[in-house]
Design a protein around this motif. Sequence first.
Motif, PDB file in Angstrom:
ATOM      1  N   GLY A  41       0.792  -1.222   0.000  1.00  0.00           N
ATOM      2  CA  GLY A  41       0.000   0.000   0.000  1.00  0.00           C
ATOM      3  C   GLY A  41       0.822   1.270   0.000  1.00  0.00           C
ATOM      4  O   GLY A  41       0.323   2.340   0.333  1.00  0.00           O
ATOM      5  N   THR A  42       2.098   1.163  -0.361  1.00  0.00           N
ATOM      6  CA  THR A  42       2.967   2.338  -0.385  1.00  0.00           C
ATOM      7  C   THR A  42       3.437   2.606  -1.809  1.00  0.00           C
ATOM      8  O   THR A  42       3.642   1.693  -2.598  1.00  0.00           O
ATOM      9  CB  THR A  42       4.207   2.132   0.499  1.00  0.00           C
ATOM     10  OG1 THR A  42       4.958   1.011   0.004  1.00  0.00           O
ATOM     11  CG2 THR A  42       3.811   1.886   1.939  1.00  0.00           C
ATOM     12  N   GLY A  43       3.604   3.873  -2.104  1.00  0.00           N
ATOM     13  CA  GLY A  43       4.180   4.245  -3.383  1.00  0.00           C
ATOM     14  C   GLY A  43       5.688   4.259  -3.287  1.00  0.00           C
ATOM     15  O   GLY A  43       6.266   4.211  -2.205  1.00  0.00           O
ATOM     16  N   ALA A  44       6.339   4.336  -4.410  1.00  0.00           N
ATOM     17  CA  ALA A  44       7.802   4.379  -4.436  1.00  0.00           C
ATOM     18  C   ALA A  44       8.225   5.107  -5.689  1.00  0.00           C
ATOM     19  O   ALA A  44       7.443   5.259  -6.634  1.00  0.00           O
ATOM     20  CB  ALA A  44       8.396   2.971  -4.403  1.00  0.00           C
ATOM     21  N   ARG A  45       9.440   5.566  -5.688  1.00  0.00           N
ATOM     22  CA  ARG A  45       9.992   6.244  -6.856  1.00  0.00           C
ATOM     23  C   ARG A  45      10.958   5.298  -7.552  1.00  0.00           C
ATOM     24  O   ARG A  45      11.978   4.907  -6.979  1.00  0.00           O
ATOM     25  CB  ARG A  45      10.710   7.522  -6.443  1.00  0.00           C
ATOM     26  CG  ARG A  45      11.277   8.315  -7.617  1.00  0.00           C
ATOM     27  CD  ARG A  45      11.750   9.686  -7.181  1.00  0.00           C
ATOM     28  NE  ARG A  45      12.300  10.440  -8.290  1.00  0.00           N
ATOM     29  CZ  ARG A  45      12.715  11.691  -8.208  1.00  0.00           C
ATOM     30  NH1 ARG A  45      12.628  12.347  -7.053  1.00  0.00           N
ATOM     31  NH2 ARG A  45      13.215  12.315  -9.258  1.00  0.00           N
TER      32      ARG A  45
END
Length: 282
Positions: free
Chosen positions: A231-235
């Motif tokens: 449930g986390t975004g990342a670059r």
Amino acid sequence: MVETSGGVELVLIGADGGPERGFGGSALAGRGAEVLARALPPVAFDSGNRASRVTVVPPRADANTMLTVLRDAARRDGRWLVVALLGQLVTDPRGRRLALVTADSTPDNAYRRGLAWDWVVSTMVHGGQEESLLLVDLVAAPPVWEALADGDQGPAELLAHSRVPLWGRVGPWTGGRRGRSAILPGGEGSFGWALGRVLERGVPGAPASVGPAETHPAVAAELAWGDLASGTGARLLVPPSGGRLRLRNRAAVRGALAGLSVSEELLAVLWRESAPSDPASD
């Protein structure tokens, strides 16, 4: 140090920040560096007969030790300098510069004790190699993550340098109970984990010799499920196309020999027959 056949200086830095709870995002970084040390040499760097060096920096080393190893590698003449950074990022008090957390740091001294990002980049820029590549598997706690997500201003602009291409993932990390489901550098779902899986299997449908740009879509596909599950975004940092760094695509040879039982040594011989030993200049 591991000797392999190629023309690359490969330096792997997986920095373990120690018992400080706020730096728990670095807990698996040393393990991740070891994974890449095993995964990269067998498939990479066919550039002729010049020897390559693979150096894994101890995870509890201090910043001076890490920088010394990197500088020693950069001084050697060669085709490529490939550096991997795994761990947790912090910023300086002004929030303008980045550093990799090193062992036994505290919230008050983490930046001063850490391995400064600009030291790494400067060392690579002035290295004796023709090309370089910086692999990153990193996390950042909320204040640092917010600064990195702020467009290309502040520390975010450090994630781009024309002479040091980046490839990897920078993700958010929250300490305590909320951080238990996070993807940690070196852990399952991380960039190092995904890259290791892709290098082991190869890239189906791709040529026998592939570069980072051709390999990236397969790595990104491995990463996608982990970010969705947590449930986390990342670059994601996408490597540029071009360049002469090549990786052996195991899937190309295995596909051609489907159903046959062959050794890894024979696969290596067959790959060398199907891919140029000295990639052409751009």
